[in-house]
Design an enzyme around this catalytic site. Structure first.
Site, short mmCIF file in Angstrom:
data_model
loop_
_atom_site.label_atom_id
_atom_site.label_comp_id
_atom_site.label_asym_id
_atom_site.label_seq_id
_atom_site.Cartn_x
_atom_site.Cartn_y
_atom_site.Cartn_z
N HIS A 37 17.99 -22.46 31.85
CA HIS A 37 19.13 -22.09 31.02
C HIS A 37 20.27 -21.50 31.84
CE1 HIS A 37 15.65 -21.20 28.03
NE2 HIS A 37 16.01 -22.47 27.94
N ASN A 86 17.63 -8.18 26.46
CA ASN A 86 16.73 -8.96 25.61
C ASN A 86 15.30 -8.76 26.07
OD1 ASN A 86 18.93 -10.11 24.18
ND2 ASN A 86 19.21 -11.59 25.82
N GLU A 115 26.16 -22.60 25.99
CA GLU A 115 24.94 -22.63 26.78
C GLU A 115 24.68 -24.03 27.31
OE1 GLU A 115 21.55 -21.46 24.44
OE2 GLU A 115 22.24 -22.63 22.75
N ARG A 156 -1.11 11.26 36.72
CA ARG A 156 -0.77 10.79 35.38
C ARG A 156 -0.41 9.31 35.33
NH1 ARG A 156 4.21 14.44 34.64
NH2 ARG A 156 4.32 13.79 36.81
N LYS A 163 22.31 -12.12 35.45
CA LYS A 163 21.08 -11.73 34.76
C LYS A 163 20.22 -10.92 35.73
CE LYS A 163 20.15 -15.74 31.82
NZ LYS A 163 19.18 -16.83 31.59
N GLN A 174 24.18 -6.71 27.30
CA GLN A 174 23.13 -7.14 26.39
C GLN A 174 21.79 -7.08 27.10
OE1 GLN A 174 24.16 -10.59 24.03
NE2 GLN A 174 22.08 -11.38 24.18
N HIS A 181 18.26 -20.50 35.02
CA HIS A 181 17.07 -19.67 35.12
C HIS A 181 15.99 -20.17 34.17
CE1 HIS A 181 14.60 -16.22 33.62
NE2 HIS A 181 14.40 -16.12 34.90
N ASP A 211 14.29 -27.26 25.23
CA ASP A 211 14.07 -27.31 26.68
C ASP A 211 13.58 -28.68 27.14
OD1 ASP A 211 14.96 -24.73 26.90
OD2 ASP A 211 12.99 -23.85 27.23
N TYR A 258 15.34 -8.81 29.96
CA TYR A 258 16.51 -9.44 30.57
C TYR A 258 17.72 -8.52 30.39
CZ TYR A 258 13.92 -13.79 29.47
OH TYR A 258 12.99 -14.78 29.34
N ARG A 280 9.81 -21.85 29.83
CA ARG A 280 11.12 -21.60 29.23
C ARG A 280 12.17 -21.89 30.29
NH1 ARG A 280 11.12 -17.92 24.54
NH2 ARG A 280 9.00 -17.16 24.17
#
Length: 181
Positions: A62, A48, A143, A23, A72, A46, A119, A168, A132, A59
């Site tokens: 951060h 994301n 941040e 399967r 993370k 959290q 990251h 960024d 995430y 990206r």
């Protein structure tokens, strides 16, 4: 799951070990008991999901400043990305060193990123999706970011950069005054 330490203290590349049959496959990507063995004792508060359309998009890099630093865990569930973490923990033996790896849906791997790391990633294929997990709630006013082309870090991105956010592209370069977080 197979936890492989990276060269940066307390970070891990994690490979899923799927169980397959006619399967398809099934794999666990979080187990509190297994994560406890690497010292993870915080709750994920959290989760994301990001989508990036174009190959070559970037990206990052951060992070969240104290007291809102976060653990993370990042997993690519569609496509493939060049994922990068930078140790920005003051007094760390791997301070300002980076680690990079390819995360992909095909490889079924993910990255565990401790508190005190920046990251980011570059998409290697079109239509990339990442999941995430965060140990701290996103707090916009705390941040921070490091420029993707900072000469002190010297990341060699695999592709020409096609797309980046204005935020960024405007992250500052590090200087001798940066002592870490």
């Amino acid at each position: 799951m197979i936890f492989t330490p990276t060269p940066l203290n307390n970070s891990y590349e994690i490979t899923l070990t799927p169980h397959s049959d006619s399967r398809g496959w099934f794999a666990r990507f979080f187990c509190k008991d297994e994560f406890k063995k690497i010292g993870h004792d915080k709750e994920w508060v959290q989760m994301n999901h990001s989508f990036t359309a174009d190959k070559g998009s970037l990206r990052g890099m951060h992070f969240q400043n104290p007291p809102y630093t976060e653990i993370k865990m990042v997993r690519c569930i569609a496509g493939s990305v060049y994922d990068v973490i930078i140790d920005i923990r003051k007094n760390s033996s791997t301070f300002l060193q980076f680690y990079s790896t390819e995360l992909s849906a095909v490889k079924k791997n993910m990255l565990y990123i401790p508190e005190g790391f920046a990251h980011g990633f570059q998409t290697l294929t079109p239509n990339c999706e990442l999941i995430y997990f965060h140990s701290t709630y996103y707090t916009p006013n705390v941040e921070g970011g490091i420029r993707y082309d900072d000469p002190l870090i010297n990341i060699k991105w695999p592709l020409p950069i096609k797309e980046m956010s204005e935020r960024d592209t405007n992250h500052p370069y590090l200087n001798e005054n940066f002592k870490g977080i």
